[in-house]
Design an enzyme around this catalytic site. Structure first.
Site, short mmCIF file in Angstrom:
data_model
loop_
_atom_site.label_atom_id
_atom_site.label_comp_id
_atom_site.label_asym_id
_atom_site.label_seq_id
_atom_site.Cartn_x
_atom_site.Cartn_y
_atom_site.Cartn_z
N GLY A 214 -0.58 -30.28 15.39
CA GLY A 214 -1.49 -30.98 15.45
C GLY A 214 -1.41 -32.30 14.86
N ASP A 234 -1.67 -26.59 24.50
CA ASP A 234 -0.50 -25.82 23.86
C ASP A 234 -0.27 -24.30 24.46
OD1 ASP A 234 1.58 -26.97 21.49
OD2 ASP A 234 1.88 -24.83 21.91
N ASP A 261 -0.41 -23.59 29.73
CA ASP A 261 1.36 -24.40 30.07
C ASP A 261 0.82 -25.91 30.45
OD1 ASP A 261 3.48 -25.16 30.96
OD2 ASP A 261 4.11 -23.01 31.17
N ASP A 280 4.83 -34.97 24.14
CA ASP A 280 5.84 -34.79 22.99
C ASP A 280 6.26 -33.27 23.20
OD1 ASP A 280 7.12 -35.84 20.29
OD2 ASP A 280 6.24 -33.81 19.78
N TYR A 307 13.77 -28.90 31.30
CA TYR A 307 12.29 -28.18 30.77
C TYR A 307 11.41 -29.44 30.69
CZ TYR A 307 8.79 -25.82 28.19
OH TYR A 307 7.51 -25.15 27.92
N CYS A 330 12.12 -35.77 18.98
CA CYS A 330 12.39 -35.72 17.71
C CYS A 330 14.03 -35.66 17.58
CB CYS A 330 11.89 -34.92 16.50
SG CYS A 330 11.63 -33.04 17.22
#
Length: 394
Positions: A214, A234, A261, A280, A307, A330
């Site tokens: 979050g 999520d 999903d 993200d 993915y 990241c």
């Protein structure tokens, strides 16, 4: 070169395969610098002040009164930086407690060790002085056992070791009153920047496709003064629990949390149309710091990339024409970053767009438009490794 790669990979406890893969794109010297920086935390931890509940000046004064070394970020006006001290030597003394990778990396920077993160604590009794090591035997901290070996491994809950000295030390942000009251959120600079680049407004419908825990969702709420309509998706029930906890703690009121999903949002929610979409997705996380060791394979990286590609059809379908899609990771791998951008541009009605703020450097020059992308390198920017791309639907 092969011998050098092998020696350096062994010294940094990164796999030789991973080192060789990264060297193909960054060169030997740059890869060495990146990995060398990943092993250590940044010089400062960044916290985002939640302006829904407090002013930056108020939080700054409060932290200074606690003798926490804090400075204002020079550009991001809702961000404070807390000094990280170290490295300090850790002598191996007393009995040994072995922590798993995630727990050891937290202890490495001053966190206490909790029972779920303990792999073994052979012969440890309550009140023993212990040395905490990671799975490879590297000492990360000294401390006092708060439970015996039997209790740690059987009960699997509660504080296992109170840390007295760690390799690096900083304020325990999540133990602060400011954290508990929802005035701050610990979040790295590139992640904070990602939400800004989405350019959210109070009138927007915004979809955060992989929202938990979050950080970006709540920042988007903050940037829009709790007025935008935000859908946070999520597909992990445990992570969604943490997302809801953070939403409540931070006083966010304009977010609808949905367990789903996100690869199939266009099918499951055909009427959903967004002005802005934030993607993200799960990634190899090779940019996360500190990283005591990393043995992911190139196969793991490719699996992550495949993915990540699966989210784009849904993202584009729910996005209005002229809407903004921001993609971030990241990690530092081109396969999960520039190559994903290339895939998106070739398969969907998307164009790269200039980002409103650049604090990093441009993307790798392996695709057209790399100057519009933004990368963060741990050795160069003193941040985690990170990547941001901004698209507009045409």
């Amino acid at each position: 070169m092969a011998d050098n790669t092998c020696k350096l990979a062994e010294g940094t406890r990164f796999s030789e395969e991973l080192f060789s893969y990264l060297s193909k794109f960054f060169g030997f010297s740059k890869t060495s610098n990146i990995i060398g920086a990943l092993v250590h935390p940044p010089s400062f931890y960044s916290i985002r002040v939640n302006t829904l509940k407090a002013s930056v000046e108020e939080v700054y004064r409060s932290l200074c009164e606690k003798n926490i070394e804090t400075v204002f970020h020079p550009i991001l006006d809702d961000v404070l930086l807390i000094k990280v001290k170290g490295p300090f030597e850790i002598e191996v003394q007393g009995k040994i407690v072995v922590a798993d990778k995630k727990a050891a990396e937290s202890v490495y920077v001053g966190a206490d060790l909790y029972a779920p993160g303990v792999i073994s604590a052979k012969g440890v009794a309550r009140s023993d002085f212990v040395t905490i090591v990671d799975e490879k035997g590297f000492p990360v901290a000294n401390g006092i056992a708060m439970q015996s070996e039997v209790d740690i491994l059987n009960q699997r809950k509660g504080l296992a070791v109170k840390v007295l000295r760690s390799r690096y030390q900083s304020a325990s942000i999540r133990c602060l009153d400011e954290y508990a009251s929802g005035k701050i959120y610990d979040q790295n600079i590139p992640a904070i920047l990602t939400s800004i680049i989405l350019e959210p407004t109070p009138h927007d419908v915004i979809v955060d496709m992989c929202a938990a825990p979050g950080g970006k969702t709540t920042h988007l709420a903050q940037l829009t003064s709790n007025k935008a309509k935000i859908y946070a998706f999520d597909n992990s029930k445990s992570k969604i629990s943490k997302l809801i906890e953070n939403i409540n703690r931070l006083g966010v009121r304009n977010v609808s949390v949905i367990f789903s999903d996100s690869r199939y949002l266009h099918v499951d929610y055909p009427s959903l149309k967004a002005d802005k979409v934030l993607l993200d997705p799960p990634c190899s996380a090779l940019g996360v710091r500190p990283k005591l060791f990393e043995y992911k394979s190139v196969r793991d990286i490719i699996a992550c990339a495949q993915y990540q590609m699966q989210f784009f059809k849904s993202a584009v379908e729910i996005l209005k024409k002229g809407g903004i899609l921001v993609y971030s990771t990241c990690t530092i791998t081109p396969d999960e970053n520039e190559i994903i951008v290339k895939y998106a541009l070739e398969n969907f009605p998307l164009e790269l767009d200039k980002q409103i703020l650049y604090l990093g450097t441009q993307g790798l020059n392996i695709i057209k438009g790399s100057n519009l992308l933004q990368r963060f390198y741990p050795d160069e920017h003193d941040t985690p490794g990170y990547f941001i791309a901004k698209f507009v639907k045409v």
